[in-house]
Design an enzyme around this catalytic site. Structure first.
Site, PDB file in Angstrom:
ATOM      1  N   GLY A  12      -5.282  -4.676   7.477  1.00  0.00           N
ATOM      2  CA  GLY A  12      -6.327  -3.675   7.624  1.00  0.00           C
ATOM      3  C   GLY A  12      -7.342  -3.912   8.721  1.00  0.00           C
ATOM      4  O   GLY A  12      -7.779  -2.975   9.384  1.00  0.00           O
ATOM      5  N   THR A  64      -0.393   1.405   6.943  1.00  0.00           N
ATOM      6  CA  THR A  64      -0.285   0.251   6.061  1.00  0.00           C
ATOM      7  C   THR A  64      -0.113  -1.013   6.893  1.00  0.00           C
ATOM      8  O   THR A  64       0.599  -1.005   7.899  1.00  0.00           O
ATOM      9  CB  THR A  64       0.881   0.382   5.064  1.00  0.00           C
ATOM     10  N   GLY A  65      -0.779  -2.080   6.472  1.00  0.00           N
ATOM     11  CA  GLY A  65      -0.655  -3.321   7.230  1.00  0.00           C
ATOM     12  C   GLY A  65      -1.936  -4.114   7.160  1.00  0.00           C
ATOM     13  O   GLY A  65      -2.751  -3.910   6.251  1.00  0.00           O
ATOM     14  N   THR A 107       0.847  -1.205   0.000  1.00  0.00           N
ATOM     15  CA  THR A 107       0.000   0.000   0.000  1.00  0.00           C
ATOM     16  C   THR A 107       0.878   1.249   0.000  1.00  0.00           C
ATOM     17  O   THR A 107       1.987   1.215   0.527  1.00  0.00           O
ATOM     18  CB  THR A 107      -0.845  -0.031   1.290  1.00  0.00           C
TER      19      THR A 107
HETATM   20  N1  ASP Z   1      -3.969  -1.977   4.837  1.00  0.00           N
HETATM   21  C1  ASP Z   1      -4.255  -2.544   3.554  1.00  0.00           C
HETATM   22  C2  ASP Z   1      -5.511  -3.369   3.651  1.00  0.00           C
HETATM   23  O1  ASP Z   1      -5.702  -4.058   4.626  1.00  0.00           O
HETATM   24  C3  ASP Z   1      -3.158  -3.419   3.045  1.00  0.00           C
HETATM   25  C4  ASP Z   1      -1.779  -2.907   3.305  1.00  0.00           C
HETATM   26  O2  ASP Z   1      -1.569  -1.815   3.768  1.00  0.00           O
HETATM   27  O3  ASP Z   1      -0.825  -3.648   3.052  1.00  0.00           O
HETATM   28  O4  ASP Z   1      -6.271  -3.360   2.714  1.00  0.00           O
END
Ligand code: ASP
Length: 350
Positions: free
Chosen positions: A270, A267-268, A216
């Site tokens: 979600g 980011t992570g 992301t």
């Molecule tokens: N946070 C994003 C989601 O869960 C994915 C990501 O940030 O890697 O859609």
């Protein structure tokens, strides 16, 4: 006697003045940057041993190109909104990141994009979820903020709005990249055995998905007028289904900005960022507990998110131009630049 009284009085007065000068409540945090910008390109199990030199160089070059785009806008007196939009667009157009071109695939082998934006001056915000044919989801999120009465639009309706507003529309195949398609196939093949054994949850939240390099993108900027803006754009999680929407388009989870405190892009994983209201919690800790940016980001990511089992990170920037990268994964693609044009670009923990 008179003389002695005079000396004692002078000592007491000067002592009083000194204590006043250093009294903590009178100390104002200093503005350390007139303008600044910070970005991420996703957090996850990003390890040096799994990275080729060429790939590493490509990520560093793209992060540098993106942050310099926004930095130049801010340096020339442009707005934080413009800086966030243009910076994110550089990353959306790069197949390296899970946003725009290069977005991950859904279970149905489509790309469904989410994005959000917040303006720290007005606390106005825009967000979009599950669009398949809008070239720049971050631009659409900003348009929803400026040109509609709503904060969040989704799916087909969001596409109709984008078309009406004259945004760049693309065929869904524009988002296809072989690398992301193959990632989906690998996950599907591995999950098949688990699905057959009826463990649907385990299949979706497969440890490999949890640890994959999500990619992301996000940006927070402070302009010369003291306005903070934050934005986030993503394809979500590989193999997502049933119209799953993560934190990226949720104001307060994936994105938050407030001129009185800070701006944040997450980011992570979600689901955990939604449950923790990560971006807003950082701002709230600064507002209600007078925490510094570093204290707030560290508490939310290293304590609260970690305790719940969530993985990922944030980039954050406060009203005084302090910046923070905070993550609990092995790495996070990230960069920052201040008003002295000092550039930081990093991938791994150290
Ligand atoms: N946070 C994003 C989601 O869960 C994915 C990501 O940030 O890697 O859609």
């Amino acid at each position: 006697m008179n003389k002695l009284f005079f000396i004692v009085a002078m000592v007491l007065i000067s002592f009083g003045c000194k204590t006043n000068e250093t009294s903590p409540e009178k100390e104002k945090p200093k503005k350390i940057n007139d303008f600044a910008i910070i970005i991420h390109g996703g957090a996850g199990t990003i390890l040096k041993k799994n990275m080729s030199d060429e790939k590493e160089a490509a990520y560093i070059a793209k992060l540098e190109e993106a942050i310099k785009t926004g930095h130049t806008i801010l340096k020339n007196g442009g707005t934080s909104t413009e800086a966030v939009k243009k910076t994110i667009q550089v990353m959306e157009e790069s197949p390296l990141f899970n946003a725009g071109k290069g977005a991950v695939f859904t279970h149905e082998e489509t790309n469904e994009l989410d994005a959000s934006f917040m303006d720290g001056e007005t606390l106005n915000a825009g967000a979009v979820a599950g669009v398949t044919n809008v070239k720049s989801p971050i631009e659409l999120a900003i348009k929803i903020m400026t040109d509609s009465d709503h904060v969040m639009l989704s799916g087909k309706g969001a596409s109709i709005f984008a078309k009406e507003k004259g945004l760049d529309m693309v065929d869904p195949s524009y988002f296809y990249t072989e690398r992301r398609f193959q990632s989906l196939q690998r996950i599907k093949n591995r999950n098949k055995t688990e699905l057959d054994s009826n463990d649907k949850n385990a299949a979706f939240y497969d440890a490999d998905i949890k640890n994959s390099k999500f990619g992301t993108v996000g940006c927070v900027a402070l302009d010369k007028d003291g306005n903070i803006a934050a934005g986030t754009s993503t394809g979500g999680m590989t193999n997502k289904r049933w119209g799953r929407i993560g934190d990226a388009p949720i104001i307060g989870s994936g994105t938050y900005a407030n001129n009185l405190t800070c701006g944040v892009s997450s980011t992570g994983w979600g689901e955990y960022f939604i449950r923790n209201q990560v971006a807003y919690d950082i701002s709230a800790q600064m507002e209600y507990q007078q925490k510094t940016l570093k204290e707030a980001t560290s508490d939310v990511i290293q304590n609260k998110l970690t305790k719940l089992g969530g993985t990922g990170g944030v980039v954050a920037l406060d009203k005084n131009g302090n910046m923070s990268f905070e993550f609990n994964t092995a790495g996070m693609y990230r960069a920052s630049m201040n008003d002295k044009s000092e550039l930081i670009v990093k991938i791994y923990k150290e």
